[in-house]
Design an enzyme around this catalytic site. Structure first.
Site, PDB file in Angstrom:
ATOM      1  N   LYS A  10       0.815  -1.220   0.000  1.00 36.39           N
ATOM      2  CA  LYS A  10       0.000   0.000   0.000  1.00 36.39           C
ATOM      3  C   LYS A  10       0.853   1.278   0.000  1.00 36.39           C
ATOM      4  CE  LYS A  10      -3.983  -2.155   2.308  1.00 36.39           C
ATOM      5  NZ  LYS A  10      -4.922  -2.056   3.447  1.00 36.39           N
ATOM      6  N   TYR A  50     -12.521  -2.050  -3.394  1.00 41.35           N
ATOM      7  CA  TYR A  50     -13.021  -2.053  -2.018  1.00 41.35           C
ATOM      8  C   TYR A  50     -14.541  -1.909  -1.949  1.00 41.35           C
ATOM      9  CZ  TYR A  50      -8.413  -2.097   0.221  1.00 41.35           C
ATOM     10  OH  TYR A  50      -7.169  -2.471   0.689  1.00 41.35           O
ATOM     11  N   PHE A  58     -15.323   4.367   6.803  1.00 43.80           N
ATOM     12  CA  PHE A  58     -13.964   4.710   6.370  1.00 43.80           C
ATOM     13  C   PHE A  58     -13.737   4.548   4.864  1.00 43.80           C
ATOM     14  CE2 PHE A  58     -13.896   0.288   7.969  1.00 43.80           C
ATOM     15  CZ  PHE A  58     -13.425  -0.392   6.860  1.00 43.80           C
ATOM     16  N   ARG A  86      -2.114 -14.210   4.995  1.00 43.39           N
ATOM     17  CA  ARG A  86      -2.844 -13.516   6.060  1.00 43.39           C
ATOM     18  C   ARG A  86      -2.040 -13.575   7.364  1.00 43.39           C
ATOM     19  NH1 ARG A  86      -7.127 -10.250   4.731  1.00 43.39           N
ATOM     20  NH2 ARG A  86      -7.868 -10.535   6.846  1.00 43.39           N
ATOM     21  N   THR A  92      -5.251  -6.664  11.085  1.00 38.44           N
ATOM     22  CA  THR A  92      -5.551  -5.404  10.400  1.00 38.44           C
ATOM     23  C   THR A  92      -4.992  -4.211  11.167  1.00 38.44           C
ATOM     24  OG1 THR A  92      -7.614  -6.441   9.659  1.00 38.44           O
ATOM     25  CG2 THR A  92      -7.435  -4.039   9.403  1.00 38.44           C
ATOM     26  N   ARG A 103       2.684  -6.153   9.234  1.00 40.14           N
ATOM     27  CA  ARG A 103       1.997  -5.011   9.845  1.00 40.14           C
ATOM     28  C   ARG A 103       2.629  -4.613  11.173  1.00 40.14           C
ATOM     29  NH1 ARG A 103      -4.017  -6.870   7.822  1.00 40.14           N
ATOM     30  NH2 ARG A 103      -4.127  -5.522   5.986  1.00 40.14           N
TER      31      ARG A 103
END
Ligand code: GDP
Length: 139
Positions: A10, A50, A58, A86, A92, A103
């Site tokens: 991202k 999305y 959001f 994952r 998340t 992350r």
């Protein structure tokens, strides 16, 4: 079972020059990057990608973020690639992500969380098809 999943590095990660570091975690986890392209997502692409989140508060912020800088779209291949990636990505919210996950290592917030990975094999097929043709994928 060998399968494929769809990944996005991202904007928060590309902005900080973390593409190589993220790819190192992916490859160290035994996943193979069988297609990869750096693109600037259009608003239409981000909205479509999305669309399952269209009703979430959001959504607007998410679309704005995903179009704010280049992203790297990828196809990853490996044993149980969907679940494996994952695991490698982590939760998340980076505050809840396990040690060693992408992350935990690199994400900045629940929104700007460095990577996307498909949540099922079925969605992986749909997501891969949004950005790649069969000829782009060299396994
Ligand atoms: P994922 O499958 O772990 O990526 O998580 P979700 O499918 O629940 O959410 C999709 C993406 O939406 C996340 O990766 C975040 O980039 C973004 N997102 C989720 N929750 C929030 C939130 O509360 N605020 C913002 N700004 N973005 C969020």
């Amino acid at each position: 079972m060998t399968e494929r999943t769809f990944s996005i590095i991202k904007p928060d990660a590309t902005r900080r020059n973390l593409t190589g570091k993220v790819n190192a975690v992916i490859e160290d986890a035994g996943l193979r990057i069988v297609a990869q392209r750096r693109i600037k997502m259009t608003e239409a692409q981000a909205k479509k990608f999305y669309e399952v989140h269209a009703e979430r508060p959001f959504y607007g912020e998410l679309v704005e973020f995903m179009t704010s800088a280049p992203v790297v779209v990828q196809v990853l291949e490996g044993d149980n690639a969907v679940a494996r990636y994952r695991e490698v990505m982590g939760a998340t919210n980076p505050a809840q992500a396990a040690d060693g996950t992408i992350r935990k290592l690199y994400a900045e917030s629940v929104g700007e969380n460095s990577v996307h990975g498909s949540d099922s094999a079925e969605n992986a097929k749909i997501e891969i098809a949004q950005f790649f043709t069969d000829a782009d994928i060299v396994g």
